[in-house]
Each structure stands twice: as C-alpha cells, then as structure tokens.
Scaffold this motif. Sequence first.
Motif, PDB file in Angstrom:
ATOM      1  N   THR A 121     -13.998  17.931 -64.125  1.00 30.97           N
ATOM      2  CA  THR A 121     -13.352  18.191 -65.413  1.00 30.97           C
ATOM      3  C   THR A 121     -12.327  19.313 -65.301  1.00 30.97           C
ATOM      4  N   LEU A 122     -12.697  20.386 -64.631  1.00 29.10           N
ATOM      5  CA  LEU A 122     -11.841  21.578 -64.618  1.00 29.10           C
ATOM      6  C   LEU A 122     -10.556  21.389 -63.823  1.00 29.10           C
ATOM      7  N   SER A 174     -23.302  20.705 -55.348  1.00 30.08           N
ATOM      8  CA  SER A 174     -22.238  20.483 -56.334  1.00 30.08           C
ATOM      9  C   SER A 174     -21.291  21.674 -56.385  1.00 30.08           C
ATOM     10  N   TRP A 175     -21.890  22.890 -56.369  1.00 28.62           N
ATOM     11  CA  TRP A 175     -21.050  24.085 -56.386  1.00 28.62           C
ATOM     12  C   TRP A 175     -20.134  24.121 -55.168  1.00 28.62           C
ATOM     13  N   ARG A 213     -16.220  24.242 -55.188  1.00 21.99           N
ATOM     14  CA  ARG A 213     -15.517  25.395 -54.602  1.00 21.99           C
ATOM     15  C   ARG A 213     -14.364  24.927 -53.730  1.00 21.99           C
ATOM     16  N   ILE A 214     -14.582  23.870 -52.988  1.00 20.01           N
ATOM     17  CA  ILE A 214     -13.514  23.330 -52.143  1.00 20.01           C
ATOM     18  C   ILE A 214     -12.398  22.747 -53.003  1.00 20.01           C
ATOM     19  N   ARG A 215     -12.775  22.030 -54.062  1.00 17.50           N
ATOM     20  CA  ARG A 215     -11.777  21.369 -54.902  1.00 17.50           C
ATOM     21  C   ARG A 215     -10.933  22.362 -55.699  1.00 17.50           C
ATOM     22  N   THR A 216     -11.533  23.496 -56.054  1.00 19.01           N
ATOM     23  CA  THR A 216     -10.807  24.460 -56.885  1.00 19.01           C
ATOM     24  C   THR A 216     -10.071  25.511 -56.067  1.00 19.01           C
ATOM     25  N   LEU A 226     -11.629  29.974 -62.208  1.00 16.16           N
ATOM     26  CA  LEU A 226     -12.625  30.851 -61.595  1.00 16.16           C
ATOM     27  C   LEU A 226     -13.895  30.024 -61.423  1.00 16.16           C
ATOM     28  N   TRP A 227     -14.335  29.838 -60.188  1.00 15.38           N
ATOM     29  CA  TRP A 227     -15.479  28.978 -59.884  1.00 15.38           C
ATOM     30  C   TRP A 227     -16.683  29.853 -59.538  1.00 15.38           C
ATOM     31  N   GLN A 228     -17.780  29.709 -60.305  1.00 13.27           N
ATOM     32  CA  GLN A 228     -18.926  30.589 -60.150  1.00 13.27           C
ATOM     33  C   GLN A 228     -20.203  29.819 -59.847  1.00 13.27           C
TER      34      GLN A 228
END
Length: 269
Positions: free
Chosen positions: A157-158, A179-180, A184-187, A194-196
């Motif tokens: 989504t992001l 999933s994280w 993290r790779i995609r963002t 900001l990926w947390q």
Amino acid sequence: MPTDNYEPNADATGTEPTAPPRTMLRQCAVQGAAVILVLSLAWPYFGLRSEPLPWPETAFGIGAVALLLARLSHQPSWWLWIHALFVPAAWAVSRLDIPPGWFLLGFIALLLFFRGAASGRIPLYLSNAATVETLSDLLRQHPGVRFVDLGAGIASTLVPLAQALPDKHFTGVENAPASWAIGRIRTRGIANILWQHANLWDQSLGDYDGVYAFLSPAPMAALWQKALREMKPGSILVSNSFAIPDVSPTEIIQVDDTRQTQLYCYRIP
C-alpha cells in the motif's frame, strides 16, 4: 469475519494488548474435548473386539464431534470449518510420510509472515491496486501530510501511495519479520516513507493526520479507543473492510473492485 469475542487486556499504563490467550485456549478445549470423547468410546469398543482402531473413521468422527461442539459453543463460522477439518487433515498428512523437518520449516515460515495472526489475530492482508488508488484519492483531499499504515505488510500500500503523493509523508508499521524485511527492501530509497519494525500498539498516533488499517474485526474496538486517546481532532482513521463496532463511520467509500471493498472512514472528534 466475526469479532470472535475480542477482549483487550490493557494494563495499568494503558498499553494496548496483544491478543488474549483465552480465544486460542477455547479452540484447543473444543478439539481436546472432541478427541477425548471419541477415543473414550472407540478404544474400549475396538479393544474389546481385538480390532485395530480404524483411524480414517475415527479422525472424521473427531472432526464431526468438534464441529458439533464448536456450533454449540457459538464459534464463528470460519472456526467451524477449522474444527471439522483439523484432525482429518492431520491424519491425511500423516499418511504422506513427510519428514518432520519440513513441518518445522513450514511452521517457521508461517510465523515469519503471520506473526500478527498468532499474537494478535491480525492476518497478513494485502490491499489491491483499486483500493490503493481510492485511498490515494482520499488522501489528496485531506489537508494532512503525515499518514501511518498499521500492519503495513510488505509495503504494497505505502509504496504506490508514496510515489503518487510525494508531498506527503508515510510511515509503515509491521511486526512480522519476513513481511517487514520484504517491505524494507521495497521502501529503500523512497524518501517519504519511514519503515518501522514495531508492534502497532506501541506506535503513538499523535503525530499523524491519518491512520490506515487493514487488520481484522478482532482489534477494531481497541484500535478506536487508542485513536481517541492519541489522534488529533480532525484527523482520520480509515479501516479497510472492518468497521468499528457500535461506531458510525463519517463516510463509507465503496471501492470498485471484484471483492467490493469498503473503506470505513472515521473523523476524530
């Protein structure tokens, strides 16, 4: 999906819960009762006749009794299927002679992707392209610039939102390790994301103008209480598919997709 009697266990500090153990214990109790009941009748009957226990019939018998007990205890419809098929499926898989290591590997993989389902009854749901486009149109009309996706999955989504709305800032919160990591790779390299890696209940919502959540019915009441405590008046909470019980949405947006997705929008008073 039904609410399945979600019961938040907020502690003295007001920290929101992970899922309570009572629901899983209840389901285990149904299966355990079915196994005990069927085996307590089958073992003596076939033992006295010196006949081996017919496991296919016994497995399906346990499934039928578990289904009956689940219905009598008013379990949600999707749990009825799980109770009915669990033991028959376990028996069928046992006939395949699969090395035990594969089961351990499968369990680890499921835990890495579906940690939220085990700890908070929040499965991994992915928003489709039509939903993301509708959400993008909604955020264009919203004056805020900071938005958070709670349970952001693999950033499906992001990433398109951030690319479509470069003037806004997005935060993704995900606690399932696999999933994280994918998210993290995609963002990576997208400046306005900001990926947390965090539990959504530990994420303060006070700094955001909008919250997006595609969770499950179970945590919605607790999420609303968290939003009321932390979000600023005039900010917006958008829930994909799952309405907040006993709260009238400010707006319901119908997404033009095959599953007829609905976005429930709640303006914070």
